[in-house]
Structures are given as C-alpha cells and as structure tokens.
Enzyme design. Structure first.
Site, mmCIF file in Angstrom:
data_model
loop_
_atom_site.group_PDB
_atom_site.id
_atom_site.type_symbol
_atom_site.label_atom_id
_atom_site.label_comp_id
_atom_site.label_asym_id
_atom_site.label_seq_id
_atom_site.Cartn_x
_atom_site.Cartn_y
_atom_site.Cartn_z
ATOM 1 N N LYS A 1 12.492 -1.785 -0.309
ATOM 2 C CA LYS A 1 13.301 -0.825 -1.084
ATOM 3 C C LYS A 1 14.778 -1.148 -0.931
ATOM 4 C CE LYS A 1 10.246 3.122 -0.704
ATOM 5 N NZ LYS A 1 9.756 4.114 0.229
ATOM 6 N N GLN B 1 10.538 8.504 4.104
ATOM 7 C CA GLN B 1 9.291 7.734 4.052
ATOM 8 C C GLN B 1 8.145 8.523 4.689
ATOM 9 O OE1 GLN B 1 8.971 4.828 2.481
ATOM 10 N NE2 GLN B 1 6.887 4.364 3.110
ATOM 11 N N ASP C 1 11.871 10.893 -4.986
ATOM 12 C CA ASP C 1 10.414 10.777 -4.864
ATOM 13 C C ASP C 1 9.708 11.734 -5.831
ATOM 14 O OD1 ASP C 1 9.142 8.983 -3.121
ATOM 15 O OD2 ASP C 1 9.829 10.088 -1.351
HETATM 16 N N1 GUN Z 1 4.865 6.179 1.623
HETATM 17 C C1 GUN Z 1 4.112 5.400 0.814
HETATM 18 N N2 GUN Z 1 4.529 5.526 -0.465
HETATM 19 C C2 GUN Z 1 5.555 6.398 -0.462
HETATM 20 C C3 GUN Z 1 6.407 6.910 -1.487
HETATM 21 O O1 GUN Z 1 6.296 6.610 -2.687
HETATM 22 N N3 GUN Z 1 7.366 7.784 -1.060
HETATM 23 C C4 GUN Z 1 7.496 8.145 0.230
HETATM 24 N N4 GUN Z 1 8.456 9.013 0.536
HETATM 25 N N5 GUN Z 1 6.726 7.691 1.201
HETATM 26 C C5 GUN Z 1 5.762 6.807 0.843
#
Ligand code: GUN
Length: 294
Positions: A54, A98, A121
């Site tokens: 990311k 996350q 998100d």
């Molecule tokens: N963990 C795995 N995929 C995601 C996501 O799209 N967002 C978040 N916040 N955590 C994740």
C-alpha cells in the site's frame, strides 16, 4: 467455449495511472497532495506485506504515505488516541487501520472512531449506511474493485441477475448493494442457502467471496456467465513444493470452460483492492477540500 480472462492487474494499472495524472494536476494547480495514513498493529507477516505494498503504491501515484506501526500489546486507548490525532491532521485525507487487530482490541470501536469522511476502507457504519440508502460516500475497496471488473464486461447491469456467495460486512453485503444500485437483480447466497448450485446456475453474474478453495464448480455456472473470484486461498504444499498453490474460491479450469468471462487468482480482484484504496483517498481528498473534479 473458453471464458475471456478479466485482467485485473492491467485494469488496476490503468486506474492507478489515471489517479496519478489527477494527483499531478492537483499538485500543479493547487499545490496540494492527498495523504493516506495506514496503521499496523503487531507484525502479522501477511499484513506487513500488504501494508508495504500500500505504502509503495501510494507514493507511486504521487500521494503522501504515513505509516504508523504499533506493538501488538498496544492498548485500545492508545490506538484510539492515534486515530483521534489522524482525524485532526489536515495532511491526512484517508485513514486505514489494518485488520485483523489483536483480540484485546475491539475492531468495531476503532472503526467507529475514524472520521467517516476519512474512512477510505468504507467500513464505518456511516459509510455502510450511505451505500445502503444510495447516498455518496466511501465504498469498501474489494467490493468496489469487483464492481469495476464486472462493469468492464457489462457496462449496463440493468436486468442482469447476480448471485453473490458470501454475506460478510466487508465484501458480500456491500457488493450486493453496489450491484443493486446498478440495477442488477441480486441474490445473496451463504452457507445456509439450499441448493446453491441451482441458485448459481440461474445467474448472469456469479461472485464468490466465501474463503473456501475451489468451492464453485463448473457445473454451477450458466454457459456464458461472468464469474468474479474474490477468494485467495493457499493450498497445502504438494510433494516437492515449498509453498502450496494460491487459488481462489472458484475451480478456475472447470469454470473457465463454461463461463463467458472470469477473473484469475492471482491477478483478478486482488490488484483492484489497493487501486480502489487510492481512488477512495483521492475522493476523500476532493470531498474534504472542495477541490473541483477534473
Ligand atoms: N486486511 C485485509 N484486507 C484489508 C482491508 O481491505 N482493509 C483493512 N483495513 N484491513 C485489511
């Protein structure tokens, strides 16, 4: 018949290129730079990889990336205090915490503490509610990416039937709402659905988001249907393999022989998720700062 492969990697590359162009134009015109803050608690290896990726892609499109790494034993109060600081920080347009979080932290409480207008998100109940009633808001990245892939095959979803297998809050439910908003006739199927193969055989579009390797079989699919595979599962290693193969929730070879279009795993929905996160960050930036659309 062999299905067309929906190339999620190429579509995600194009989306990121379009975002980078817009970010560069904003920098030139307004002297501003969108910023994304990612919070990682602990050191789960899969989350580390995801967060690193990311951060790289955020910088590659010209945005600012802020990474906050907290120890696995951080208290919920400390995490909430960080979220409060990020909510107030004008350089931060998007906040992503996350998941999964350690068991001693209430994930819902943390998600609800994020300013909904920075919730890139799309997990905050306010954004889930906006999606439900058709108001503009931030939409969860994996469902949004899946919708964009479906629309490369079907720019107009009116009258098409879609079956979404899986009812999670982060994929199945929001994706069903998105498909509905685009006038598809939507069924949400799940572990208690009777005769799932027949339910799927009625659909023009099948989306699998169940987390079960190669669950959807070839004889579940109507000839010519579009199949979107949200799953990503690692099989146990076979003799001679160090790591098992990565497969989706769809038995790819069987389904490809029947479907009209299909997403591969890897290289389908996966790459779209981070591209959509950047899209959401740009959207949040523009909404917060009243920057005109280009
Ligand atoms: N963990 C795995 N995929 C995601 C996501 O799209 N967002 C978040 N916040 N955590 C994740």
């Amino acid at each position: 018949m062999s299905a067309a492969i929906i190339d999620g990697k190429a579509i995600a590359d194009d989306l990121r290129a379009a975002i980078a162009t817009e970010v560069a134009a904003i920098a030139t015109r307004d002297g501003l730079q969108p910023g994304l803050a990612v919070v990682l608690v602990g050191s789960d290896p899969a989350s580390e990889v995801y967060v690193g990726s990311k951060a790289r892609q955020t910088v590659a499109v010209g945005m600012r990336s802020f990474e906050h790494r907290l120890p696995a034993d951080v208290s919920e109060a400390e995490l909430l205090a960080l979220v409060a600081t990020l909510n107030e920080d004008d350089a931060v347009d998007g906040i992503l915490v996350q998941l999964p979080l350690p068991a001693h932290i209430d994930s819902n409480r943390v998600i609800e503490a994020i300013n909904p207008d920075k919730d890139v998100d799309g997990f905050h109940p306010v954004n889930a509610g906006r999606l439900l009633i058709g108001l503009p808001g931030l939409v969860a990245c994996t469902p949004l990416g899946s919708l964009l892939l479906v629309r490369t095959v079907h720019p107009d979803l009116s009258g098409l039937s879609a079956v979404v297998i899986g009812r999670s809050n982060i994929v199945g439910k929001p994706l069903a709402q998105l498909l509905l908003q685009y006038n598809a006739t939507v069924t949400i199927a799940h572990s208690r659905t009777h005769d799932l193969p027949s339910v799927c055989r009625s659909a023009d579009i099948v989306v699998a988001a169940v987390g079960r390797p190669e669950f959807v079989r070839g004889d579940w699919i109507k000839p010519g249907a579009t199949v979107i595979d949200v799953g990503i599962n690692r099989l146990p290693p076979k003799a001679g393999e160090t790591k098992g193969r990565l497969v989706g929730d769809v038995a790819f070879e069987e389904v490809r022989a029947v479907a009209g279009a299909i997403t591969p795993v890897p290289g389908g929905v996966g790459p779209m998720t981070i591209a959509c996160l950047l899209r959401n960050t740009l959207q949040a930036f523009k909404a917060r700062r009243g920057v005109a659309k280009f």
